[in-house]
Design a protein around this motif. Structure first.
Motif, PDB file in Angstrom:
ATOM      1  N   UNK A   1      50.667  60.379 -87.230  1.00 27.88           N
ATOM      2  CA  UNK A   1      50.464  59.940 -86.140  1.00 27.88           C
ATOM      3  C   UNK A   1      51.438  58.942 -85.171  1.00 27.88           C
ATOM      4  N   UNK A   2      51.895  59.059 -83.926  1.00 25.71           N
ATOM      5  CA  UNK A   2      53.024  58.239 -83.566  1.00 25.71           C
ATOM      6  C   UNK A   2      52.805  56.956 -83.286  1.00 25.71           C
ATOM      7  N   UNK A   3      52.505  56.505 -84.448  1.00 21.69           N
ATOM      8  CA  UNK A   3      52.216  54.686 -84.799  1.00 21.69           C
ATOM      9  C   UNK A   3      53.111  54.273 -86.717  1.00 21.69           C
ATOM     10  N   UNK A   4      54.178  53.396 -86.715  1.00 21.79           N
ATOM     11  CA  UNK A   4      54.200  53.220 -87.962  1.00 21.79           C
ATOM     12  C   UNK A   4      54.076  51.686 -88.639  1.00 21.79           C
ATOM     13  N   UNK A   5      53.658  51.247 -89.464  1.00 17.19           N
ATOM     14  CA  UNK A   5      53.802  50.420 -89.800  1.00 17.19           C
ATOM     15  C   UNK A   5      54.893  50.089 -90.932  1.00 17.19           C
ATOM     16  N   UNK A   6      55.556  49.029 -90.958  1.00 14.58           N
ATOM     17  CA  UNK A   6      56.619  48.994 -92.006  1.00 14.58           C
ATOM     18  C   UNK A   6      56.828  47.572 -92.760  1.00 14.58           C
ATOM     19  N   UNK A   7      56.995  47.871 -94.055  1.00 13.26           N
ATOM     20  CA  UNK A   7      57.204  46.422 -95.133  1.00 13.26           C
ATOM     21  C   UNK A   7      58.817  46.419 -95.779  1.00 13.26           C
ATOM     22  N   UNK A   8      59.246  44.684 -94.953  1.00 11.32           N
ATOM     23  CA  UNK A   8      60.250  44.348 -95.501  1.00 11.32           C
ATOM     24  C   UNK A   8      59.440  43.194 -96.834  1.00 11.32           C
ATOM     25  N   UNK A   9      60.661  43.699 -97.564  1.00  8.39           N
ATOM     26  CA  UNK A   9      60.593  43.532 -99.358  1.00  8.39           C
ATOM     27  C   UNK A   9      61.589  42.702 -99.680  1.00  8.39           C
TER      28      UNK A   9
ATOM     29  N   UNK B   1      61.332  51.025 -84.313  1.00  6.50           N
ATOM     30  CA  UNK B   1      60.173  51.087 -83.691  1.00  6.50           C
ATOM     31  C   UNK B   1      58.934  51.128 -84.387  1.00  6.50           C
ATOM     32  N   UNK B   2      59.084  49.982 -85.635  1.00  3.80           N
ATOM     33  CA  UNK B   2      58.239  49.937 -85.819  1.00  3.80           C
ATOM     34  C   UNK B   2      56.718  49.071 -85.131  1.00  3.80           C
ATOM     35  N   UNK B   3      55.660  49.871 -85.372  1.00  2.00           N
ATOM     36  CA  UNK B   3      54.508  49.023 -84.712  1.00  2.00           C
ATOM     37  C   UNK B   3      53.693  47.581 -84.984  1.00  2.00           C
ATOM     38  N   UNK B   4      53.664  47.937 -86.472  1.00  2.00           N
ATOM     39  CA  UNK B   4      53.656  46.558 -87.889  1.00  2.00           C
ATOM     40  C   UNK B   4      54.636  46.420 -88.322  1.00  2.00           C
ATOM     41  N   UNK B   5      55.284  45.324 -88.665  1.00  2.00           N
ATOM     42  CA  UNK B   5      56.020  45.152 -89.248  1.00  2.00           C
ATOM     43  C   UNK B   5      55.304  43.488 -89.814  1.00  2.00           C
ATOM     44  N   UNK B   6      55.174  44.202 -91.954  1.00  3.17           N
ATOM     45  CA  UNK B   6      54.715  43.425 -92.678  1.00  3.17           C
ATOM     46  C   UNK B   6      55.659  42.520 -93.347  1.00  3.17           C
ATOM     47  N   UNK B   7      55.441  41.673 -93.973  1.00  3.57           N
ATOM     48  CA  UNK B   7      56.275  40.904 -95.054  1.00  3.57           C
ATOM     49  C   UNK B   7      55.854  39.979 -95.849  1.00  3.57           C
ATOM     50  N   UNK B   8      55.802  40.643 -96.893  1.00  6.97           N
ATOM     51  CA  UNK B   8      55.620  39.459 -98.408  1.00  6.97           C
ATOM     52  C   UNK B   8      55.462  38.426 -98.869  1.00  6.97           C
ATOM     53  N   UNK B   9      55.197  37.200 -98.656  1.00  7.92           N
ATOM     54  CA  UNK B   9      55.799  35.994 -98.867  1.00  7.92           C
ATOM     55  C   UNK B   9      56.755  35.465 -98.085  1.00  7.92           C
TER      56      UNK B   9
ATOM     57  N   UNK C   1      52.742  41.954 -86.053  1.00  8.51           N
ATOM     58  CA  UNK C   1      53.927  41.033 -87.253  1.00  8.51           C
ATOM     59  C   UNK C   1      52.520  40.720 -88.254  1.00  8.51           C
ATOM     60  N   UNK C   2      52.318  41.059 -89.430  1.00  6.89           N
ATOM     61  CA  UNK C   2      51.469  40.397 -90.507  1.00  6.89           C
ATOM     62  C   UNK C   2      52.114  39.516 -91.430  1.00  6.89           C
ATOM     63  N   UNK C   3      51.910  38.499 -91.696  1.00  6.97           N
ATOM     64  CA  UNK C   3      52.464  37.717 -93.009  1.00  6.97           C
ATOM     65  C   UNK C   3      51.560  37.774 -93.971  1.00  6.97           C
TER      66      UNK C   3
END
Length: 168
Positions: free
Chosen positions: A41-49, A102-110, A129-131
């Motif tokens: 799909x034309x949608x991306x979720x990216x995790x910053x570790x 152009x990440x649609x959702x950016x997640x961070x962990x901690x 953003x998902x924290x």
């Protein structure tokens, strides 16, 4: 000498015919595995570790949740490792890199990724953003996921909901 030339030419003709038979496509490719192309799909979720990548504290279950969400929604998932000191100032360029991708959702962990995300959320209103495991602060485009035994499922459902809200 002439016999030798005729024999060599005949050998080349026979070898060519054998090669043609061996390499000629038979039309029966049932022995080949089926194509495994996946349309995303034309949608991306990216995790910053953190600096240890997916081995960073809390990143493993978040990545697993992203893969779960990708499996049934066909969204693209990726992660980026922030190298260097674990400070908000150091994480900002990595977070902004995900925004530029152009990440649609950016997640961070901690921490400090969550603090960096909260600081940048207002500057990127089109990004969700998902924290995960952060301070619990939420905003118009920020969701918090508490660290529990169900982080993987909670992350997957949060990303699925963001994809649905975007019409994906």
């Amino acid at each position: 000498m002439r016999r030798w030339v005729v024999a060599a030419a005949a050998g080349i003709v026979v070898a060519g015919a054998v090669a043609a038979v061996v390499w000629w496509p038979s039309g029966d490719d049932s022995g080949l595995p089926p194509a495994r192309a996946r349309v995303y799909a034309d949608f991306s979720a990216c995790l910053l570790t953190g600096g240890q990548g997916l081995a960073s504290p809390g990143a493993g279950p978040v990545w697993a949740g992203l893969q779960d969400a990708s499996g049934d929604t066909r969204i693209k998932v990726s992660y980026l490792t922030a190298s260097g000191p674990a400070t908000e100032a150091n994480y900002l360029p990595y977070l902004n890199s995900l925004a530029q991708r152009r990440c649609d959702v950016i997640l961070t962990a901690g921490e400090p990724g969550t603090s960096a995300a909260l600081a940048q959320a207002a500057a990127h209103p089109a990004i969700r953003f998902v924290a995960v495991g952060g301070t619990g602060r939420e905003g118009p485009n920020v969701s918090a996921v508490r660290v529990t035994d169900h982080v993987r499922g909670d992350v997957a459902e949060t990303v699925r909901a963001a994809a649905r809200a975007a019409g994906r």
